[in-house]
Write an enzyme that holds these catalytic residues in place. Structure first.
Site, mmCIF file in Angstrom:
data_model
loop_
_atom_site.group_PDB
_atom_site.id
_atom_site.type_symbol
_atom_site.label_atom_id
_atom_site.label_comp_id
_atom_site.label_asym_id
_atom_site.label_seq_id
_atom_site.Cartn_x
_atom_site.Cartn_y
_atom_site.Cartn_z
ATOM 1 C CB CYS A 34 58.500 99.273 -0.900
ATOM 2 S SG CYS A 34 57.633 100.735 -0.263
ATOM 3 C CB VAL A 79 50.348 72.447 15.719
ATOM 4 C CG1 VAL A 79 50.747 73.908 15.643
ATOM 5 C CG2 VAL A 79 50.651 71.746 14.403
ATOM 6 C CD GLU A 86 55.223 92.374 0.124
ATOM 7 O OE1 GLU A 86 55.581 93.257 0.922
ATOM 8 O OE2 GLU A 86 55.472 92.432 -1.101
ATOM 9 C CB SER A 115 52.292 67.726 18.251
ATOM 10 O OG SER A 115 51.649 68.030 19.470
ATOM 11 C CG HIS A 167 54.406 96.409 -0.206
ATOM 12 N ND1 HIS A 167 55.516 95.953 0.472
ATOM 13 C CD2 HIS A 167 54.346 97.739 0.028
ATOM 14 C CE1 HIS A 167 56.105 96.959 1.095
ATOM 15 N NE2 HIS A 167 55.416 98.064 0.837
#
Length: 512
Positions: free
Chosen positions: A82, A227, A172, A230, A170
């Site tokens: 882009c 998470v 992605e 941890s 794009h």
């Protein structure tokens, strides 16, 4: 040593998504602002991607990158996406003009140059996603056309004698159907990257790095039950064992019975955890405070005080472990400058300065989804691994107005019913984040033959990728009806349940 792709960020909302797609190919990549050129000096990369941007290459203050010099000096593949494509066309003397209308949305490839490596296995008429205000109207000298779409004459092009590519769409985003194929072609087949960036390789290398870094010192880490902290704890534990001491503070604002259940999970994992129930201390400090930011500051300050007191009881502690993840790192060195304020639930604000400890952040190269993959490889229990994000101030910012132990108890019970119902009906993993908000509103109701004047709670459930944007979840009406009835029938003090159907933006995920 892993192969590496460098992504130079010009401010696109999709830049992190490019990196995540490449990481999904088991190829390591890093994002750097467009003007951080010192990262090129290491010469430890196999290719470069120039991202999109909200800017126009025709602006006087357009973001600049020495693309000609980089091509000549490094002789490595480059892909402009882009803005990156338009910028290359512009600096190599092609013709770029503002589009008569903004080209945004779906388009289809009309022509693909059949022998080109970038479009190998990309299907004819493949759908791609456009999002740009400039268009390349004429190719620069010594460049060749690779693709057109039904809306623009130049969708992709390359330098004839070099592996320098440019695309105006794009790849992605999921709307570009063969986008991942195109990125794999560039990263694996053109750049020659090895696909060996895996959770197991990350664990092995990170454990070795931690051991070298820490030596015989001790590390203290604040656990949240989420998470990130941890997985950080498990990695540190795998590396240094008993040299890690974890502190899990109950601020009285956790979910129903969460302090006990999470503490039990940590102990089953062999972690050395100190559990501190400081609920009353937090309630005392929060008494009478209703302004959201003031509540956050109080909760943060009391946490630091409690954590400090516990940490000072430990010996030979030289390091503070944190669960910082890669988006936090990117945000702090963004194209637009460092963030004005790092979110409190990402970093334990203030602790490094007051404890005089060095920081160790074993997850600071990982995206959230990668943290979960590493956690799974480390056998983190499912109840923590797939736990929804939960704000650092906890239920303190889900109670609108002042916080009391009584309100917390009511909210915990209502929240428990909502979350457990999502799990029972197989909806929990379809929702990115869910919770209940306690509103400073009372309403008239009828229970049996009596009129009631009790509290209102709002259910909130959103779908999101990273929390930056979020849409409200379209939960089944029958499910919402059952949850509402169960909360009203079982939680004394609530006689009305509403469902929040606001998206972010303009609303936020939390109400405070």
């Amino acid at each position: 040593m892993h192969s590496k792709i460098l992504i130079f960020d010009f401010g696109s909302q999709y830049t992190q998504l490019i990196a995540r797609r490449i990481r999904e190919l088991n190829v390591y990549c890093e994002i750097h602002p467009y003007n951080h050129l010192n990262v090129l000096e290491k010469r430890d990369f196999s290719g470069i991607i120039l991202s999109g941007s909200p800017f126009s290459v025709l602006q006087e203050d357009a973001l600049q990158f020495p693309v000609k010099e980089v091509i000549e000096q490094y002789q490595l593949p480059i892909l402009g996406v882009c803005y990156g494509a338009q910028y290359m066309a512009h600096v190599f003397d092609g013709k770029v003009e503002r589009s008569s209308k903004r080209e945004y949305g779906r388009a289809h490839l009309d022509y693909i140059e059949p022998t080109n490596k970038l479009f190998k296995e990309v299907t004819p008429k493949s759908q791609v996603w456009m999002s740009h205000g400039d268009s390349v109207l004429k190719l620069p000298p010594n460049f060749e056309l690779l693709a057109t779409t039904d809306s623009i004459p130049v969708a992709a092009f390359k330098q004839k004698d070099k592996e320098v590519y440019a695309i105006q769409f794009h790849p992605e985003v999921t709307h570009s159907i063969d986008g991942k194929t195109l990125l794999r072609n560039f990263v694996v087949h053109i750049c020659g990257c090895r696909q060996d960036w895996t959770p197991l390789s990350f664990i092995e290398e990170t454990v070795a790095d931690i051991r070298n870094q820490v030596g015989t010192d001790n590390v203290v880490l604040g656990l949240s039950g989420g998470v990130d902290s941890s997985v950080a704890a498990l990695l540190l534990h795998k590396a240094i064992g008993s040299q890690l001491v974890c502190i899990f503070v109950n601020n009285g604002l956790l979910r129903f019975q969460e302090f006990e259940s999470v503490l039990d999970s940590y102990k089953h994992l062999g972690l050395n955890v100190i559990g501190v129930d400081a609920s009353d201390r937090f309630y005392d400090e929060l008494k009478g405070i209703s302004e959201p930011e003031a509540k956050r500051k109080v909760i943060g300050k009391v946490f630091i005080d409690v954590f400090q007191e516990e940490a000072h009881k430990l010996e030979n502690v030289k390091w503070l472990g944190q669960g910082t993840i890669y988006p936090d790192v990117i945000e702090s060195v963004s194209v637009h400058g460092p963030s004005a304020k790092i979110k409190s639930h990402h970093n334990v604000g203030g602790l490094p300065e007051t404890l005089h400890l060095k920081i160790i952040e074993p997850l600071n190269r990982l995206f959230k989804d990668e943290v979960r993959r590493v956690g799974k490889a480390l056998e983190l229990p499912e109840n923590i691994l797939h736990r929804h994000p939960f704000p650092g101030p906890g239920l303190g910012i889900r109670i609108l107005g002042d916080v009391t132990a009584e309100k917390v108890e009511i909210l915990q019970k209502a929240d428990y019913i909502f979350i457990e119902s999502l799990k029972k009906e197989g909806l929990y993993n379809e929702v990115w984040q869910a919770g209940v908000m306690y509103l400073p509103v009372q309403s008239v109701g009828v229970m049996g033959d009596e009129r009631t004047y009790e509290n209102v709670v709002a259910l909130r459930a959103v779908s999101s990728v990273d929390g930056m944007t979020a849409d409200w979840c379209h939960l089944p009406y029958e499910f919402l009806a059952r949850v509402s009835n169960e909360i009203i029938n079982n939680v004394k003090g609530i006689n009305r349940v509403v469902y929040d159907i606001s998206s972010k933006p303009p609303a936020t995920i939390e109400w405070e």
